[in-house]
Design an enzyme around this catalytic site. Structure first.
Site, PDB file in Angstrom:
ATOM      1  CE  LYS A 108      -3.578   1.765   2.830  1.00  0.00           C
ATOM      2  NZ  LYS A 108      -4.380   3.088   3.886  1.00  0.00           N
ATOM      3  NE  ARG A 148      16.184   1.589   8.767  1.00  0.00           N
ATOM      4  CZ  ARG A 148      16.413   2.888   9.627  1.00  0.00           C
ATOM      5  NH1 ARG A 148      17.177   3.540   9.682  1.00  0.00           N
ATOM      6  NH2 ARG A 148      15.226   2.507  10.457  1.00  0.00           N
ATOM      7  CB  ILE A 178       7.641   7.625  11.013  1.00  0.00           C
ATOM      8  CG1 ILE A 178       7.570   8.299  11.839  1.00  0.00           C
ATOM      9  CG2 ILE A 178       9.624   7.272  11.582  1.00  0.00           C
ATOM     10  CD1 ILE A 178       7.546   8.555  12.955  1.00  0.00           C
ATOM     11  CG  HIS A 179       1.643   8.307   9.712  1.00  0.00           C
ATOM     12  ND1 HIS A 179       0.927   7.906   8.873  1.00  0.00           N
ATOM     13  CD2 HIS A 179       1.378   7.240  11.003  1.00  0.00           C
ATOM     14  CE1 HIS A 179      -0.483   7.649   9.323  1.00  0.00           C
ATOM     15  NE2 HIS A 179      -0.148   7.080  10.479  1.00  0.00           N
ATOM     16  CG  ASP A 198      19.550   5.485  15.530  1.00  0.00           C
ATOM     17  OD1 ASP A 198      19.628   5.266  16.897  1.00  0.00           O
ATOM     18  OD2 ASP A 198      18.111   5.655  14.909  1.00  0.00           O
ATOM     19  CG  ASP A 248      24.335  39.596  -5.525  1.00  0.00           C
ATOM     20  OD1 ASP A 248      23.785  38.500  -5.192  1.00  0.00           O
ATOM     21  OD2 ASP A 248      25.450  39.650  -4.895  1.00  0.00           O
TER      22      ASP A 248
END
Length: 292
Positions: free
Chosen positions: A19, A66, A219-220, A153, A267
């Site tokens: 999903k 990972r 993470i969500h 971490d 510039d």
């Protein structure tokens, strides 16, 4: 390739893995490390391989795995996930390597990948004191395609207390993005752990953009949209950038080094900023088109 949002999904949850592409993230990370309990590691490896070898799994985004941090565990992860047909039906674009502390760590993992005929780029996760200090060398490693900053971490590694302001990790956060920029690779910012706090997520993402980051970990799935929006330039910023580059073309034709746009003297640094805005706008448009 744009990497505004980098979404992690536990490797032992097949329904979530399948999903995950619907969240709209630029990068999907199937996690065999922190999101999986050690007792389920073997099962997670099998599940990730099953999904990656499914012909129907072919999302319009980057697909990453990972691996675990220790060399033995990372080797076992790759042996299980890649098997003997890495160049066959398996869909894998990159590998994320956690707790990278030296360029040698990247080189070692790249060697393991090469043995499996899977020479995919590595996203090096910088989340220890050693990794922060060696970030320039890690970024320069041949297989490194991005530096990823892990504040949680790192804080544990150095004994720091995490705060809302984040001053305890600011030096490391800046060092990682500078090392990435110096080597022409992407820099991905740390997670925002309170996935129910959208306002806080947006504020932290905007600060990461100010620092120079190219993307942010999520993470969500609910975090993906706000992150993508934050990294997508506003129409007014795009208009300004286009005006700057048009002014540059006219100035170049006239032999002028500086010029004016809407009362602002332009510039080289502002020209570079305008080019970066248009690059991000184009990448965001390409990503949106790919998801249609």
């Amino acid at each position: 390739m744009t990497r505004r949002s980098v979404l992690f999904t536990p490797g032992d949850r097949p329904e979530m893995l399948r999903k995950a592409p619907t969240a709209g993230a630029d990068v999907l990370v199937f996690d065999l490390e922190d999101a999986v309990s050690p007792a389920r590691t073997h099962e997670a490896r099998t599940i990730v391989r099953d999904v990656l070898t499914d012909p129907e799994f072919d999302p319009d985004c980057e697909v990453c795995v990972r691996v675990n941090a220790t060399p033995d565990q990372a080797r076992a992860d790759l042996e299980s996930v890649l098997g003997d047909d890495a160049n066959g039906e398996l869909r894998l674009d990159t590998i994320m390597q956690p707790k990278v502390e030296s360029a040698a760590d990247v080189d070692h993992l790249a060697g393991v990948l090469s043995k499996h005929d899977a020479a995919v780029p590595i996203l090096a996760l910088i989340e220890t004191a050693g990794g922060v200090l060696n970030a320039p060398d890690i970024a320069a490693a041949a297989a490194t395609d991005a530096l990823v900053f892990g504040a949680e971490d790192l804080s544990a590694d150095i004994g720091a207390t995490r705060t809302d302001e984040g001053l305890e990790v600011l030096y490391a956060r800046e060092r990682v993005v500078i090392a990435a920029a110096a080597n022409g690779i992407d820099a991905i910012d740390t997670v925002y752990t309170d996935f129910g706090d959208e306002r806080g997520l947006v504020e932290e993402t905007e600060f990461a953009i100010q620092l120079g980051y190219d993307g942010k970990m999520a993470i969500h799935p609910a975090q993906v949209g706000p992150i993508n929006d934050a990294f997508t330039p506003e129409p007014t910023d795009v208009e300004w950038a286009e005006a700057v580059l048009e002014g540059k073309r006219e100035a170049d034709a006239d032999g002028r080094g500086v010029f004016e746009v809407d009362g602002q003297m332009i510039d080289a640094p502002l020209i570079a900023q305008a080019e970066r805005i248009l690059e991000r706008a184009e990448a965001a448009a390409d990503s949106a088109a790919g998801g249609e």
